[in-house]
Design a protein around this motif. Structure first.
Motif, short mmCIF file in Angstrom:
data_model
loop_
_atom_site.label_atom_id
_atom_site.label_comp_id
_atom_site.label_asym_id
_atom_site.label_seq_id
_atom_site.Cartn_x
_atom_site.Cartn_y
_atom_site.Cartn_z
N CYS A 21 0.83 -1.21 0.00
CA CYS A 21 0.00 0.00 0.00
C CYS A 21 0.87 1.26 0.00
CB CYS A 21 -0.93 0.03 1.21
SG CYS A 21 -2.38 -1.05 1.09
N HIS A 25 1.05 3.95 -2.95
CA HIS A 25 0.76 5.36 -2.65
C HIS A 25 1.86 6.25 -3.20
CE1 HIS A 25 -0.40 8.97 -0.47
NE2 HIS A 25 0.86 9.06 -0.07
N CYS A 53 -6.68 6.19 -5.80
CA CYS A 53 -5.80 5.10 -5.40
C CYS A 53 -4.81 5.55 -4.33
CB CYS A 53 -5.07 4.55 -6.63
SG CYS A 53 -4.16 3.02 -6.29
N MET A 56 -6.71 5.97 -1.04
CA MET A 56 -7.18 4.69 -0.50
C MET A 56 -6.02 3.87 0.06
SD MET A 56 -10.49 4.41 -0.75
CE MET A 56 -10.94 2.70 -0.90
N THR A 57 -4.90 3.84 -0.64
CA THR A 57 -3.78 3.02 -0.18
C THR A 57 -3.20 3.57 1.12
OG1 THR A 57 -2.31 4.19 -1.71
CG2 THR A 57 -3.14 2.04 -2.42
N CYS A 60 -5.74 2.76 3.86
CA CYS A 60 -5.75 1.32 4.10
C CYS A 60 -4.56 0.91 4.96
CB CYS A 60 -5.76 0.58 2.77
SG CYS A 60 -6.04 -1.19 2.92
N CYS A 75 -9.57 -2.95 2.90
CA CYS A 75 -8.70 -3.65 1.96
C CYS A 75 -9.45 -4.01 0.68
CB CYS A 75 -8.11 -4.90 2.60
SG CYS A 75 -6.75 -4.57 3.75
N CYS A 78 -9.84 -0.83 -1.26
CA CYS A 78 -8.53 -0.42 -1.75
C CYS A 78 -8.14 -1.26 -2.97
CB CYS A 78 -7.50 -0.57 -0.64
SG CYS A 78 -5.87 0.09 -1.06
N CYS A 82 -7.22 0.22 -6.60
CA CYS A 82 -5.94 -0.11 -7.24
C CYS A 82 -6.15 -0.73 -8.63
CB CYS A 82 -5.14 -1.06 -6.36
SG CYS A 82 -4.45 -0.30 -4.89
N CYS A 108 -0.47 -4.22 -5.23
CA CYS A 108 -1.22 -3.79 -4.05
C CYS A 108 -2.62 -4.40 -4.06
CB CYS A 108 -1.29 -2.27 -4.00
SG CYS A 108 -2.01 -1.64 -2.48
N CYS A 112 -4.12 -6.68 -1.10
CA CYS A 112 -5.33 -6.21 -0.42
C CYS A 112 -6.48 -7.21 -0.57
CB CYS A 112 -5.75 -4.84 -0.94
SG CYS A 112 -4.75 -3.48 -0.25
#
Length: 120
Positions: A21, A25, A53, A56-57, A60, A75, A78, A82, A108, A112
């Protein structure tokens, strides 16, 4: 989840997911900078996916590190963000940064997805 479980060390799978993640990111942020320099309507559409993305990453990873009871659901969301970002980046196959981002996003998403089915 009991207090003892929440205080225990992160599993190897969770550590790998947090690392994926954070890497995703970082690559999304770098790719946003590249997109801004290019300009154009196509890049604006990709930017939306990159922003979603990246946010969210980061969230997460934060939720997993603090052992949030919502981590599994996060997850799953996420992974979806992704996958959407990887698809958007794939629209520019000749751009090395976009391909690097798509790869980080796919990696990722995979970790996730695995975590979303596991007890946190």
């Amino acid at each position: 989840m009991t207090q003892a479980e929440s205080m225990s060390a992160m599993s190897k799978e969770m550590q790998d997911c947090v690392a994926a993640c954070m890497e995703c990111h970082s690559v999304c942020e770098e790719t946003m900078s590249s997109c801004m320099q290019m300009g154009g309507q196509e890049q604006m559409q990709i930017m939306r996916a990159l922003i979603d993305c990246a946010e969210m990453t980061r969230m997460c990873a934060d939720m997993m590190m603090r052992r949030s009871p919502l981590s599994a659901e996060m997850c799953a969301m996420c992974a979806t963000a992704c996958e959407m970002c990887a698809e958007a980046c794939m629209s520019m196959p000749d751009d090395a940064q976009m391909m690097r981002c798509a790869e980080a996003c796919r990696r990722c998403a995979q970790t996730c997805r695995a975590m979303s089915g596991m007890a946190m």
